[in-house]
Design a protein around this motif. Structure first.
Motif, PDB file in Angstrom:
ATOM      1  N   GLU A 108       0.994  -1.213  -0.093  1.00  0.00           N
ATOM      2  CA  GLU A 108      -0.231   0.020  -0.146  1.00  0.00           C
ATOM      3  C   GLU A 108       0.940   1.336  -0.384  1.00  0.00           C
ATOM      4  OE1 GLU A 108      -3.293   2.123  -0.470  1.00  0.00           O
ATOM      5  OE2 GLU A 108      -3.269   0.595  -0.832  1.00  0.00           O
ATOM      6  N   ARG A 109       1.615   1.319   0.967  1.00  0.00           N
ATOM      7  CA  ARG A 109       3.116   2.198   0.784  1.00  0.00           C
ATOM      8  C   ARG A 109       3.629   2.791  -0.510  1.00  0.00           C
ATOM      9  NH1 ARG A 109       3.835   0.824   6.295  1.00  0.00           N
ATOM     10  NH2 ARG A 109       5.294  -0.546   5.226  1.00  0.00           N
ATOM     11  N   ALA A 110       3.877   1.659  -1.211  1.00  0.00           N
ATOM     12  CA  ALA A 110       5.029   1.542  -2.951  1.00  0.00           C
ATOM     13  C   ALA A 110       3.594   1.528  -3.469  1.00  0.00           C
ATOM     14  CB  ALA A 110       4.914   0.228  -2.758  1.00  0.00           C
ATOM     15  N   ARG A 111       2.568   1.455  -3.381  1.00  0.00           N
ATOM     16  CA  ARG A 111       1.503   1.922  -4.519  1.00  0.00           C
ATOM     17  C   ARG A 111       1.107   3.318  -4.179  1.00  0.00           C
ATOM     18  NH1 ARG A 111      -1.834  -0.538  -7.240  1.00  0.00           N
ATOM     19  NH2 ARG A 111      -0.884  -2.799  -6.526  1.00  0.00           N
ATOM     20  N   GLN A 112       0.773   4.205  -3.242  1.00  0.00           N
ATOM     21  CA  GLN A 112       0.992   5.345  -2.936  1.00  0.00           C
ATOM     22  C   GLN A 112       2.219   6.476  -3.095  1.00  0.00           C
ATOM     23  OE1 GLN A 112      -2.156   6.755  -1.566  1.00  0.00           O
ATOM     24  NE2 GLN A 112      -1.259   8.429  -2.396  1.00  0.00           N
ATOM     25  N   LEU A 113       3.507   5.680  -2.599  1.00  0.00           N
ATOM     26  CA  LEU A 113       4.518   6.202  -3.282  1.00  0.00           C
ATOM     27  C   LEU A 113       4.368   6.514  -4.688  1.00  0.00           C
ATOM     28  CD1 LEU A 113       6.681   8.135  -2.035  1.00  0.00           C
ATOM     29  CD2 LEU A 113       7.985   5.535  -1.929  1.00  0.00           C
ATOM     30  N   GLY A 114       4.501   5.456  -5.531  1.00  0.00           N
ATOM     31  CA  GLY A 114       3.858   5.480  -7.111  1.00  0.00           C
ATOM     32  C   GLY A 114       3.538   6.801  -7.085  1.00  0.00           C
ATOM     33  N   ALA A 115       2.647   6.299  -6.870  1.00  0.00           N
ATOM     34  CA  ALA A 115       1.294   6.977  -7.323  1.00  0.00           C
ATOM     35  C   ALA A 115       1.763   8.692  -7.513  1.00  0.00           C
ATOM     36  CB  ALA A 115      -0.453   7.229  -6.361  1.00  0.00           C
ATOM     37  N   ASN A 116       1.918   9.053  -6.438  1.00  0.00           N
ATOM     38  CA  ASN A 116       2.433  10.307  -6.251  1.00  0.00           C
ATOM     39  C   ASN A 116       3.114  10.547  -6.837  1.00  0.00           C
ATOM     40  OD1 ASN A 116       0.458  10.647  -3.396  1.00  0.00           O
ATOM     41  ND2 ASN A 116       1.980  10.269  -1.802  1.00  0.00           N
ATOM     42  N   ALA A 117       4.481   9.681  -7.190  1.00  0.00           N
ATOM     43  CA  ALA A 117       5.029  10.236  -8.317  1.00  0.00           C
ATOM     44  C   ALA A 117       4.886  10.740  -9.583  1.00  0.00           C
ATOM     45  CB  ALA A 117       6.260   9.179  -8.187  1.00  0.00           C
ATOM     46  N   ALA A 118       3.314   9.411 -10.137  1.00  0.00           N
ATOM     47  CA  ALA A 118       3.425   9.484 -10.765  1.00  0.00           C
ATOM     48  C   ALA A 118       2.723  10.827 -11.620  1.00  0.00           C
ATOM     49  CB  ALA A 118       2.926   8.641 -11.134  1.00  0.00           C
ATOM     50  N   PHE A 119       1.653  11.500 -10.175  1.00  0.00           N
ATOM     51  CA  PHE A 119       0.856  12.521 -10.668  1.00  0.00           C
ATOM     52  C   PHE A 119       2.208  13.903 -10.689  1.00  0.00           C
ATOM     53  CE2 PHE A 119      -0.897  16.265  -7.914  1.00  0.00           C
ATOM     54  CZ  PHE A 119      -2.021  16.456  -8.859  1.00  0.00           C
ATOM     55  N   GLU A 120       3.161  14.088  -9.660  1.00  0.00           N
ATOM     56  CA  GLU A 120       4.032  14.646  -9.625  1.00  0.00           C
ATOM     57  C   GLU A 120       5.010  14.976 -11.278  1.00  0.00           C
ATOM     58  OE1 GLU A 120       4.606  18.173  -7.533  1.00  0.00           O
ATOM     59  OE2 GLU A 120       2.925  17.166  -6.175  1.00  0.00           O
ATOM     60  N   LEU A 121       4.968  14.231 -11.056  1.00  0.00           N
ATOM     61  CA  LEU A 121       5.588  13.830 -12.740  1.00  0.00           C
ATOM     62  C   LEU A 121       4.717  14.630 -13.950  1.00  0.00           C
ATOM     63  CD1 LEU A 121       7.537  13.561 -14.700  1.00  0.00           C
ATOM     64  CD2 LEU A 121       6.937  11.126 -14.920  1.00  0.00           C
ATOM     65  N   GLN A 122       3.393  14.292 -13.807  1.00  0.00           N
ATOM     66  CA  GLN A 122       2.115  15.119 -14.560  1.00  0.00           C
ATOM     67  C   GLN A 122       2.441  16.355 -14.419  1.00  0.00           C
ATOM     68  OE1 GLN A 122      -1.321  11.900 -15.222  1.00  0.00           O
ATOM     69  NE2 GLN A 122       0.025  10.622 -14.856  1.00  0.00           N
ATOM     70  N   ARG A 123       1.968  16.627 -13.504  1.00  0.00           N
ATOM     71  CA  ARG A 123       2.042  18.018 -13.282  1.00  0.00           C
ATOM     72  C   ARG A 123       3.106  18.666 -13.717  1.00  0.00           C
ATOM     73  NH1 ARG A 123       3.797  21.501  -9.483  1.00  0.00           N
ATOM     74  NH2 ARG A 123       4.948  19.752  -8.136  1.00  0.00           N
TER      75      ARG A 123
END
Length: 193
Positions: A25-40
């Motif tokens: 769950e932590r890995a999934r959240q960290l991955g989602a946050n990184a993907a969001f930041e990159l797109q932003r």
């Protein structure tokens, strides 16, 4: 005695699974946050470039800055051991060519997209590293440089031909599956409470 050993092994497996779930769950959240930041970050840079000099300027920003911005996400998030990459089966920049694991995930997602099944992020654990894959779909902004060639302004086609002679990333339609953001997170990072 054998029964006790089997029960002990089952308990160990269950405990291991219980410990793995919060890590995943932590890995999934960290991955989602990184993907969001990159797109932003990329959207902000490209929007500014288009406003300053049109789509041709955005292509130059992509060629000169996109890879650096992508590689900078781990520092931005204060997780320097994490890596972030954009990749596709139809890459534009040779540095974004998929490796074997990425190609396998891309083919799986492409098959789901062609079957009109929903695309969701994928998380895999391999060699003590979590690999998070966030699907990328084309949006209006993407189509400026990744859409149908006949709809691209001449200066955009010329800039793409000049900067990316081996370009494979044209001809997409709106909301089409284009690739993934791949975030690699060492298991040790998410194992920490």
């Amino acid at each position: 005695m054998l029964r006790l050993v089997v029960v002990g092994l089952l308990a160990a497996v269950c405990l291991g699974a219980a410990e793995t779930a919060p890590q995943e769950e932590r890995a999934r959240q960290l991955g989602a946050n990184a993907a969001f930041e990159l797109q932003r970050v990329l959207k902000s840079e490209l929007t500014s470039a288009i406003q300053a000099g049109g789509p041709g300027q955005a292509i130059r920003v992509c060629a000169q800055k996109a890879l650096l911005l992508t590689q900078g996400i781990p520092r931005l998030m204060d997780v320097p051991s994490m890596t972030v990459k954009r990749t596709s089966l139809r890459w534009r920049n040779e540095m974004n060519r998929p490796d074997a694991m990425e190609a396998k995930v891309l083919h799986e997602m492409e098959a789901r997209a062609q079957a009109q099944e929903p695309l969701e992020a994928v998380l895999r654990l391999h060699n003590k590293t979590y690999h998070y894959f966030e699907p990328i779909r084309t949006t209006g902004l993407c189509l400026t440089c990744h859409g149908l060639e006949e709809k691209m302004p001449e200066n955009v086609r010329q800039a793409l031909d000049t900067l990316y002679p081996g370009d494979r990333a044209r001809g997409y339609a709106a909301e089409e599956f284009r690739g993934v953001i791949h975030v690699s997170i060492p298991q040790a990072v998410v194992a920490e409470p």
